[in-house]
Motif scaffolding. Structure first.
Motif, PDB file in Angstrom:
ATOM      1  N   ILE A   1     -47.601  73.103  16.886  1.00  0.00           N
ATOM      2  CA  ILE A   1     -48.577  72.037  17.114  1.00  0.00           C
ATOM      3  C   ILE A   1     -48.107  71.151  18.260  1.00  0.00           C
ATOM      4  N   GLU A   2     -48.999  70.906  19.184  1.00  0.00           N
ATOM      5  CA  GLU A   2     -48.671  70.021  20.313  1.00  0.00           C
ATOM      6  C   GLU A   2     -49.425  68.706  20.143  1.00  0.00           C
ATOM      7  N   GLY A   3     -48.683  67.624  20.124  1.00  0.00           N
ATOM      8  CA  GLY A   3     -49.305  66.308  20.080  1.00  0.00           C
ATOM      9  C   GLY A   3     -49.267  65.679  21.451  1.00  0.00           C
ATOM     10  N   TYR A   4     -49.730  64.469  21.542  1.00  0.00           N
ATOM     11  CA  TYR A   4     -49.603  63.761  22.824  1.00  0.00           C
ATOM     12  C   TYR A   4     -48.940  62.411  22.566  1.00  0.00           C
ATOM     13  N   ILE A   5     -48.085  62.051  23.519  1.00  0.00           N
ATOM     14  CA  ILE A   5     -47.298  60.827  23.393  1.00  0.00           C
ATOM     15  C   ILE A   5     -47.909  59.726  24.248  1.00  0.00           C
ATOM     16  N   HIS A   6     -48.024  58.546  23.694  1.00  0.00           N
ATOM     17  CA  HIS A   6     -48.483  57.388  24.445  1.00  0.00           C
ATOM     18  C   HIS A   6     -47.720  56.165  23.956  1.00  0.00           C
ATOM     19  N   PHE A   7     -47.860  55.068  24.645  1.00  0.00           N
ATOM     20  CA  PHE A   7     -47.107  53.878  24.280  1.00  0.00           C
ATOM     21  C   PHE A   7     -47.891  52.628  24.644  1.00  0.00           C
ATOM     22  N   LYS A   8     -47.462  51.525  24.012  1.00  0.00           N
ATOM     23  CA  LYS A   8     -48.030  50.227  24.369  1.00  0.00           C
ATOM     24  C   LYS A   8     -47.048  49.145  23.963  1.00  0.00           C
ATOM     25  N   LYS A   9     -47.177  47.998  24.597  1.00  0.00           N
ATOM     26  CA  LYS A   9     -46.290  46.889  24.284  1.00  0.00           C
ATOM     27  C   LYS A   9     -46.656  46.265  22.954  1.00  0.00           C
ATOM     28  N   ASN A  10     -45.625  45.908  22.219  1.00  0.00           N
ATOM     29  CA  ASN A  10     -45.820  45.182  20.964  1.00  0.00           C
ATOM     30  C   ASN A  10     -46.307  43.774  21.283  1.00  0.00           C
ATOM     31  N   SER A  11     -47.163  43.245  20.448  1.00  0.00           N
ATOM     32  CA  SER A  11     -47.742  41.917  20.712  1.00  0.00           C
ATOM     33  C   SER A  11     -46.854  40.770  20.263  1.00  0.00           C
ATOM     34  N   ASN A  12     -45.717  41.087  19.639  1.00  0.00           N
ATOM     35  CA  ASN A  12     -44.860  40.004  19.158  1.00  0.00           C
ATOM     36  C   ASN A  12     -44.075  39.378  20.305  1.00  0.00           C
ATOM     37  N   LEU A  13     -43.297  38.369  19.982  1.00  0.00           N
ATOM     38  CA  LEU A  13     -42.569  37.627  21.012  1.00  0.00           C
ATOM     39  C   LEU A  13     -41.509  38.457  21.706  1.00  0.00           C
ATOM     40  N   LYS A  14     -41.012  39.500  21.039  1.00  0.00           N
ATOM     41  CA  LYS A  14     -39.968  40.317  21.638  1.00  0.00           C
ATOM     42  C   LYS A  14     -40.499  41.178  22.789  1.00  0.00           C
ATOM     43  N   LYS A  15     -41.812  41.389  22.807  1.00  0.00           N
ATOM     44  CA  LYS A  15     -42.435  42.196  23.857  1.00  0.00           C
ATOM     45  C   LYS A  15     -41.822  43.601  23.925  1.00  0.00           C
ATOM     46  N   SER A  16     -41.465  44.146  22.770  1.00  0.00           N
ATOM     47  CA  SER A  16     -40.883  45.480  22.734  1.00  0.00           C
ATOM     48  C   SER A  16     -41.979  46.539  22.887  1.00  0.00           C
ATOM     49  N   MET A  17     -41.570  47.775  23.105  1.00  0.00           N
ATOM     50  CA  MET A  17     -42.507  48.861  23.308  1.00  0.00           C
ATOM     51  C   MET A  17     -42.620  49.703  22.050  1.00  0.00           C
ATOM     52  N   TYR A  18     -43.850  50.096  21.701  1.00  0.00           N
ATOM     53  CA  TYR A  18     -44.076  51.046  20.619  1.00  0.00           C
ATOM     54  C   TYR A  18     -44.466  52.384  21.235  1.00  0.00           C
ATOM     55  N   TYR A  19     -43.884  53.462  20.712  1.00  0.00           N
ATOM     56  CA  TYR A  19     -44.200  54.810  21.178  1.00  0.00           C
ATOM     57  C   TYR A  19     -44.944  55.542  20.068  1.00  0.00           C
ATOM     58  N   TYR A  20     -45.995  56.265  20.444  1.00  0.00           N
ATOM     59  CA  TYR A  20     -46.861  56.930  19.472  1.00  0.00           C
ATOM     60  C   TYR A  20     -46.899  58.429  19.734  1.00  0.00           C
ATOM     61  N   LEU A  21     -47.001  59.178  18.636  1.00  0.00           N
ATOM     62  CA  LEU A  21     -47.241  60.615  18.714  1.00  0.00           C
ATOM     63  C   LEU A  21     -48.488  60.900  17.887  1.00  0.00           C
ATOM     64  N   SER A  22     -49.520  61.405  18.531  1.00  0.00           N
ATOM     65  CA  SER A  22     -50.793  61.669  17.856  1.00  0.00           C
ATOM     66  C   SER A  22     -51.095  63.156  17.849  1.00  0.00           C
ATOM     67  N   ILE A  23     -51.590  63.639  16.730  1.00  0.00           N
ATOM     68  CA  ILE A  23     -51.944  65.047  16.547  1.00  0.00           C
ATOM     69  C   ILE A  23     -53.463  65.160  16.386  1.00  0.00           C
ATOM     70  N   LYS A  24     -54.072  65.978  17.233  1.00  0.00           N
ATOM     71  CA  LYS A  24     -55.530  66.138  17.189  1.00  0.00           C
ATOM     72  C   LYS A  24     -55.960  67.457  16.551  1.00  0.00           C
ATOM     73  N   GLU A  25     -54.990  68.238  16.103  1.00  0.00           N
ATOM     74  CA  GLU A  25     -55.305  69.541  15.493  1.00  0.00           C
ATOM     75  C   GLU A  25     -55.446  69.382  13.979  1.00  0.00           C
ATOM     76  N   GLU A  26     -56.603  69.777  13.462  1.00  0.00           N
ATOM     77  CA  GLU A  26     -56.903  69.580  12.041  1.00  0.00           C
ATOM     78  C   GLU A  26     -56.014  70.417  11.129  1.00  0.00           C
ATOM     79  N   LYS A  27     -55.426  71.474  11.688  1.00  0.00           N
ATOM     80  CA  LYS A  27     -54.572  72.327  10.854  1.00  0.00           C
ATOM     81  C   LYS A  27     -53.300  71.611  10.398  1.00  0.00           C
ATOM     82  N   ILE A  28     -53.054  70.413  10.931  1.00  0.00           N
ATOM     83  CA  ILE A  28     -51.893  69.642  10.493  1.00  0.00           C
ATOM     84  C   ILE A  28     -51.930  69.388   8.991  1.00  0.00           C
ATOM     85  N   PHE A  29     -53.164  69.257   8.423  1.00  0.00           N
ATOM     86  CA  PHE A  29     -53.284  69.004   6.990  1.00  0.00           C
ATOM     87  C   PHE A  29     -52.827  70.208   6.175  1.00  0.00           C
ATOM     88  N   ASP A  30     -53.147  71.415   6.641  1.00  0.00           N
ATOM     89  CA  ASP A  30     -52.712  72.625   5.947  1.00  0.00           C
ATOM     90  C   ASP A  30     -51.184  72.745   5.980  1.00  0.00           C
TER      91      ASP A  30
END
Length: 323
Positions: free
Chosen positions: A69-98
């Motif tokens: 399964i290939e996901g895609y990675i994206h990121f965005k800045k956290n809204s808190n005062l630390k201004k840290s970065m959050y990294y995300y891995l998202s899966i768009k393939e429905e077979k992940i449930f199986d």
């Protein structure tokens, strides 16, 4: 090791750099998804996030290598005062449930604790749990207490993990307890030696040694501080006693000249008056070295006690005569 980086991050980075077999990676993923997976009925079907880029890259590779399964990675800045970065891995393939269902970690639309946590599999499942929601305080910090904790969303999940942890033969060395905080359930350790055992168990040996070194260093500093405080307290007491002694000696000398005392008593009087910061043992050593007269600590105490009594008797006599 960088002491400016959160210690928990150092632990996680160490765990992510280690080599694992395919089965071990799948167990780590299972543990991570329990507390960190966002399930959706529409694409993307599965999303996980972390503040550590290496963590997302690790699970991206696990999903690709172990399940195709290939996901895609994206990121965005956290809204808190630390201004840290959050990294995300998202899966768009429905077979992940199986796949998740086959691994026995997904049922009725939500993640669940794996039912196959026997032997070493539990160790790698714990690694995943710690990567997702684990924390340990920096042993170099000024905080007086230690802690290591892992948070959970569901109480039932905590109960299963806690029961498994407490079934160890060496459970006394890792006696986890549970509390509820801000809508989540926390298992935690607060004893430094137990934290070291846990870090060693999950394979973070470098951080374990770092933790132990910092703990020993801090304990040594605390011991020195306690001794210093004790020494200062003893010095204050000695100075207070010396001040009282000098006052009584001066009163006694006003009626009895120094020449009427024997040599040892004269030496004690002079040393006491000239060096009020000295304790009885130091007074004895000073007299032996500077006057070439042998006298012990007990001898100094005996002479000072006698001088105090003579002065007190004189003061009492004056009070009686004036009454």
């Amino acid at each position: 090791m960088d002491k400016t980086v959160a210690f928990a991050r150092n632990v996680k980075e160490e765990l992510l750099k280690k080599e694992y077999t395919g089965e071990e990676k799948r167990m780590i993923l299972s543990g991570f998804l329990l507390n960190c997976a966002k399930i959706s009925s529409s694409s993307p079907y599965l999303t996980i996030k972390s503040e550590i880029a290496n963590c997302i890259q690790f699970f991206y590779k696990v999903l690709k290598d172990e399940y195709g399964i290939e996901g895609y990675i994206h990121f965005k800045k956290n809204s808190n005062l630390k201004k840290s970065m959050y990294y995300y891995l998202s899966i768009k393939e429905e077979k992940i449930f199986d796949i998740l269902s086959k691994e026995d970690i997904f049922s009725q639309g939500e993640m669940k604790v794996s039912s196959s946590l026997k032997g070493k599999r539990f160790k790698f499942y714990l690694i995943g749990l710690f990567l997702s929601s684990g924390s340990v305080n920096n042993p170099y910090s000024n905080k007086t207490s230690y802690f290591l904790e892992i948070s959970f969303v569901k109480k039932d999940d905590v109960s299963v993990i806690l029961k498994k942890l407490n079934s160890f033969k060496n459970e006394k060395t890792m006696n986890f307890k549970m509390i509820q905080r801000r809508g989540r359930y926390i298992i935690y350790l607060k004893k430094s030696d137990q934290i070291s055992v846990f870090l060693s168990y999950i394979g973070a040996t470098t951080c374990m040694f770092e933790f132990e070194n910092a703990r020993i260093e801090r304990d040594d500093i605390n011991t020195i501080n306690r001794l210093t405080i004790c020494d200062l307290s003893n010095m204050k007491k000695s100075l207070k006693v010396a001040k009282e002694d000098i006052k009584l000696i001066d009163t006694l000398l006003s009626i009895k000249p120094m020449s009427l005392f024997d040599d040892k008593t004269q030496y004690v009087i002079k040393t006491r008056k000239d060096n009020p910061e000295m304790n009885f043992r130091e007074i004895a050593s000073y007299i032996c070295e500077n006057y070439n007269v042998q006298i012990t600590k007990s001898g100094v105490v005996h002479i000072l006690t006698s001088l105090r009594k003579q002065a007190s008797d004189y003061i009492k006599k004056l009070q009686d005569d004036n009454s």
